[in-house]
Design a protein around this motif. Structure first.
Motif, PDB file in Angstrom:
ATOM      1  N   LYS A  80       0.796  -1.268   0.054  1.00  0.00           N
ATOM      2  CA  LYS A  80      -0.140   0.034  -0.102  1.00  0.00           C
ATOM      3  C   LYS A  80       0.663   1.198   0.033  1.00  0.00           C
ATOM      4  O   LYS A  80       1.701   1.457   0.809  1.00  0.00           O
ATOM      5  CB  LYS A  80      -0.890  -0.062   1.325  1.00  0.00           C
ATOM      6  CG  LYS A  80      -1.808   1.008   1.164  1.00  0.00           C
ATOM      7  CD  LYS A  80      -2.818   0.991   2.604  1.00  0.00           C
ATOM      8  CE  LYS A  80      -4.121   2.091   2.365  1.00  0.00           C
ATOM      9  NZ  LYS A  80      -5.072   1.821   3.427  1.00  0.00           N
ATOM     10  N   GLY A  81       0.619   1.999  -1.065  1.00  0.00           N
ATOM     11  CA  GLY A  81       1.361   3.382  -1.092  1.00  0.00           C
ATOM     12  C   GLY A  81       2.594   3.370  -1.789  1.00  0.00           C
ATOM     13  O   GLY A  81       3.592   4.334  -1.991  1.00  0.00           O
ATOM     14  N   GLU A  82       3.047   2.028  -1.929  1.00  0.00           N
ATOM     15  CA  GLU A  82       4.480   1.646  -2.419  1.00  0.00           C
ATOM     16  C   GLU A  82       4.499   1.266  -4.055  1.00  0.00           C
ATOM     17  O   GLU A  82       5.432   1.229  -4.932  1.00  0.00           O
ATOM     18  CB  GLU A  82       5.383   1.078  -1.793  1.00  0.00           C
ATOM     19  CG  GLU A  82       5.691   1.677  -0.323  1.00  0.00           C
ATOM     20  CD  GLU A  82       6.453   0.514   0.531  1.00  0.00           C
ATOM     21  OE1 GLU A  82       7.724   0.413   0.258  1.00  0.00           O
ATOM     22  OE2 GLU A  82       6.134   0.052   1.475  1.00  0.00           O
ATOM     23  N   GLY A  83       3.157   0.477  -4.244  1.00  0.00           N
ATOM     24  CA  GLY A  83       3.223  -0.210  -5.564  1.00  0.00           C
ATOM     25  C   GLY A  83       3.871  -1.749  -5.278  1.00  0.00           C
ATOM     26  O   GLY A  83       4.040  -2.304  -4.275  1.00  0.00           O
ATOM     27  N   LEU A  84       4.596  -2.127  -6.498  1.00  0.00           N
ATOM     28  CA  LEU A  84       5.011  -3.541  -6.487  1.00  0.00           C
ATOM     29  C   LEU A  84       6.584  -3.242  -5.944  1.00  0.00           C
ATOM     30  O   LEU A  84       7.424  -2.643  -6.135  1.00  0.00           O
ATOM     31  CB  LEU A  84       5.219  -4.060  -7.957  1.00  0.00           C
ATOM     32  CG  LEU A  84       3.916  -4.222  -8.593  1.00  0.00           C
ATOM     33  CD1 LEU A  84       4.366  -4.837 -10.028  1.00  0.00           C
ATOM     34  CD2 LEU A  84       3.194  -5.444  -7.978  1.00  0.00           C
TER      35      LEU A  84
END
Length: 229
Positions: A80-84
């Motif tokens: 969440k909030g960072e992507g992959l």
């Protein structure tokens, strides 16, 4: 009230040799599957027994083509909030160094020669970054073709690798090491101190796509005796 007994669990289903060959032929003929790199990804998962997220997290720095081994230390997840991101494998048991069958080394060597970026993932997305496991699994479902393969998921390659090793008479402990499990079975709880899997696993998986080797190996199972069943 008497307890209701649960039904008998279905035995894990694995791809037979013919199905493995048919699966790859089918993917190679599917434009979308080729564009998403599913034929080679299938080969890699079959050669190692790794999870799809683990396969997508392997960077070239973890591959030693001369030694014929790959380090499996990470899993691709969406944060969440960072992507992959690449996250350390679920447990200490998941970190392992796996010897590769020669056909997998040949596949990886060809990819290395064609790769635009040798610092990134072995199986990148179209921009060279991390590939989303969820999207990859979606395309797996879309391109698995006929009803004959409707039961096939990415996890089936993991089951198939384990089945090949089991049928060759390798111990449950060695198979658990290959798959990154702490326990060989539901009834066995053995602490795993070693992180490097024996060469026997790659030697057996050598026959995964070879009909002649498959038949020959079946006749040489520890003198006909299976171990640690």
């Amino acid at each position: 009230m008497s307890r209701i007994e649960g039904g008998r669990k279905k035995a894990p289903r694995a791809l037979t040799l013919g199905e493995r060959q048919q699966w790859l032929t089918q993917l190679e003929a599917d434009e979308k599957a080729v564009r998403w790199d599913l034929p080679d990804l299938s080969r890699f998962m079959l050669a190692t027994g790794v999870r799809v997220g683990e396969a997508l997290a392997v960077f070239w720095s973890a591959v030693d083509l001369d030694a014929g081994v790959v380090q499996v230390d990470f899993n691709v997840v969406r944060a969440k909030g960072e992507g992959l991101i690449r996250k350390s494998t679920k447990t200490e048991y998941g970190e392992r160094t796996l010897p590769l069958p020669t056909w997998a080394v040949a596949m990886l060597r060809k990819r290395w020669e064609e790769a635009a970026n040798h610092d990134g993932p072995v199986f990148p997305d179209s921009l060279g970054g991390l590939r989303d496991p969820s999207n990859t699994l979606r395309v797996f479902r879309q391109t698995r073709g006929s009803e004959d393969f409707s039961w096939v998921t990415s996890h089936v390659f993991r089951k198939t690798a384990a089945t090949i090793l089991d049928e060759a008479g390798l111990t449950a402990r060695l198979i658990a090491d290959q798959l990154g499990h702490s326990r060989p079975s539901m009834t066995q709880d053995v602490y795993m101190g070693r992180k490097s899997v024996g060469r026997e696993a790659a030697d057996v998986l050598e026959r995964a796509l070879d009909a002649k080797s498959d038949a020959k190996s079946a006749r040489k199972v520890h003198g006909g005796r299976r171990e640690d069943r």
